[in-house]
Design a protein around this motif. Sequence first.
Motif, PDB file in Angstrom:
ATOM      1  N   UNK A 165       0.804  -1.412   0.283  1.00 42.20           N
ATOM      2  CA  UNK A 165       0.095   0.451  -0.071  1.00 42.20           C
ATOM      3  C   UNK A 165       0.278   1.571   0.188  1.00 42.20           C
ATOM      4  N   UNK A 166       0.629   2.123  -0.755  1.00 40.51           N
ATOM      5  CA  UNK A 166       1.226   3.812  -0.565  1.00 40.51           C
ATOM      6  C   UNK A 166       0.578   4.977   0.141  1.00 40.51           C
ATOM      7  N   UNK A 167       0.844   5.008   1.328  1.00 40.02           N
ATOM      8  CA  UNK A 167       0.547   6.413   2.305  1.00 40.02           C
ATOM      9  C   UNK A 167       1.301   7.307   1.764  1.00 40.02           C
ATOM     10  N   UNK A 168       0.669   8.569   1.415  1.00 39.46           N
ATOM     11  CA  UNK A 168       0.975   9.538   1.548  1.00 39.46           C
ATOM     12  C   UNK A 168       1.751  10.176   2.650  1.00 39.46           C
ATOM     13  N   UNK A 169       1.832   9.414   4.085  1.00 39.05           N
ATOM     14  CA  UNK A 169       2.105   9.683   4.898  1.00 39.05           C
ATOM     15  C   UNK A 169       1.802   9.195   6.046  1.00 39.05           C
ATOM     16  N   UNK A 170       2.736   8.761   7.235  1.00 37.76           N
ATOM     17  CA  UNK A 170       2.603   8.012   8.509  1.00 37.76           C
ATOM     18  C   UNK A 170       2.473   8.408   9.575  1.00 37.76           C
TER      19      UNK A 170
ATOM     20  N   UNK B 157      -5.213  15.359   5.635  1.00 36.49           N
ATOM     21  CA  UNK B 157      -5.803  15.427   5.013  1.00 36.49           C
ATOM     22  C   UNK B 157      -4.412  14.508   4.459  1.00 36.49           C
ATOM     23  N   UNK B 158      -4.544  12.875   4.458  1.00 36.99           N
ATOM     24  CA  UNK B 158      -3.521  12.151   3.826  1.00 36.99           C
ATOM     25  C   UNK B 158      -4.519  11.203   2.408  1.00 36.99           C
ATOM     26  N   UNK B 159      -3.423  10.723   1.523  1.00 38.29           N
ATOM     27  CA  UNK B 159      -4.578   9.950   0.026  1.00 38.29           C
ATOM     28  C   UNK B 159      -3.279   8.680   0.348  1.00 38.29           C
ATOM     29  N   UNK B 160      -4.178   7.612   0.445  1.00 40.88           N
ATOM     30  CA  UNK B 160      -3.593   6.072  -0.212  1.00 40.88           C
ATOM     31  C   UNK B 160      -4.146   5.439  -1.124  1.00 40.88           C
ATOM     32  N   UNK B 161      -3.167   5.047  -1.796  1.00 38.53           N
ATOM     33  CA  UNK B 161      -3.615   3.782  -2.980  1.00 38.53           C
ATOM     34  C   UNK B 161      -3.598   3.194  -2.983  1.00 38.53           C
ATOM     35  N   UNK B 162      -4.109   2.020  -3.291  1.00 40.08           N
ATOM     36  CA  UNK B 162      -3.634   0.409  -3.478  1.00 40.08           C
ATOM     37  C   UNK B 162      -4.463  -0.495  -4.273  1.00 40.08           C
ATOM     38  N   UNK B 163      -3.902  -1.369  -4.571  1.00 42.53           N
ATOM     39  CA  UNK B 163      -4.650  -2.638  -5.606  1.00 42.53           C
ATOM     40  C   UNK B 163      -6.101  -2.824  -5.015  1.00 42.53           C
ATOM     41  N   UNK B 164      -7.451  -2.156  -6.053  1.00 40.65           N
ATOM     42  CA  UNK B 164      -8.487  -3.251  -5.137  1.00 40.65           C
ATOM     43  C   UNK B 164      -8.954  -4.563  -4.826  1.00 40.65           C
ATOM     44  N   UNK B 165      -8.046  -5.479  -6.308  1.00 35.35           N
ATOM     45  CA  UNK B 165      -7.902  -6.771  -5.492  1.00 35.35           C
ATOM     46  C   UNK B 165      -7.314  -7.242  -4.364  1.00 35.35           C
ATOM     47  N   UNK B 166      -6.782  -6.566  -3.135  1.00 41.44           N
ATOM     48  CA  UNK B 166      -6.324  -6.389  -2.015  1.00 41.44           C
ATOM     49  C   UNK B 166      -7.547  -7.344  -1.402  1.00 41.44           C
ATOM     50  N   UNK B 167      -8.395  -6.209  -1.266  1.00 42.50           N
ATOM     51  CA  UNK B 167      -9.677  -6.346  -0.788  1.00 42.50           C
ATOM     52  C   UNK B 167     -10.694  -7.868  -0.118  1.00 42.50           C
ATOM     53  N   UNK B 168     -10.129  -8.684  -2.145  1.00 40.18           N
ATOM     54  CA  UNK B 168     -10.843 -10.243  -1.955  1.00 40.18           C
ATOM     55  C   UNK B 168     -12.536  -9.569  -0.908  1.00 40.18           C
ATOM     56  N   UNK B 169     -12.905  -9.115  -1.435  1.00 41.88           N
ATOM     57  CA  UNK B 169     -14.225  -7.903  -2.354  1.00 41.88           C
ATOM     58  C   UNK B 169     -14.518  -7.752  -0.617  1.00 41.88           C
TER      59      UNK B 169
END
Length: 225
Positions: free
Chosen positions: A180-185, A196-208
């Motif tokens: 996962x890629x956090x803007x800050x932590x 206010x932070x943004x995080x990006x990740x592959x939605x497939x990793x949620x396993x539904x």
Amino acid sequence: VEFRRVLFRSIQYSYDDRTMVVVNSYYKDFWDLKATIKLYNLDLTEKFSRNVIVDAGPDSATRVFVVPAVAGLSRTYFAKLSLKDRNGKLLSSNFYWLSTEPDRLAWNKTKWYYTPTKTYGDLTGLETLPDVAVDVTPQFETRGEEDLAHVTVRNPTGHLAFGVHLRVLKGANGGEVLPIFWQDNYFSLLPGESRKLTVTFDKKLLDGAKPVIAVDGWNIKRRAE
């Protein structure tokens, strides 16, 4: 393989010579930047404040000034640094926990690869920080195969929120989403402050599962939103 240079303007404290430094990795000048430092006791009483207007040259590290010794500081204290442009837009901020008792090295025991520490700075005051509950407001969106969350974290209390740590979970009781890629932590919030932070990740990793934002930290009460 494509390599990209990450460009940034940041403000930082140098432990070696107690200077406040503006680092500019862009290949251009920035004029009339406002560098600010505030020192706080452990109870968040403000003990020192200074603003300096600084110009940052291309690909440079500019020493702004030496942070003076301040009388009346608690043994464990804090430094809040910020850098704004001429229009007041925040470009960078950093938060430090420091001690009036510095680390001392045993130079007489130096080996060619190592110098041991004789005594350490006293940061035990951090153990006395009261627990706080921060407010977390996430907004999720999907862009193709990628999920994003825009997370606003606010400290509504009168105490320091120290070492705020955010995670994305696969549902309220699920495992953590990784990679996962956090803007800050692992950041800190003074009373009334928000980030206010943004995080990006592959939605497939949620396993539904539905994504959930979890928060904890040094003195942060655990919760999931």
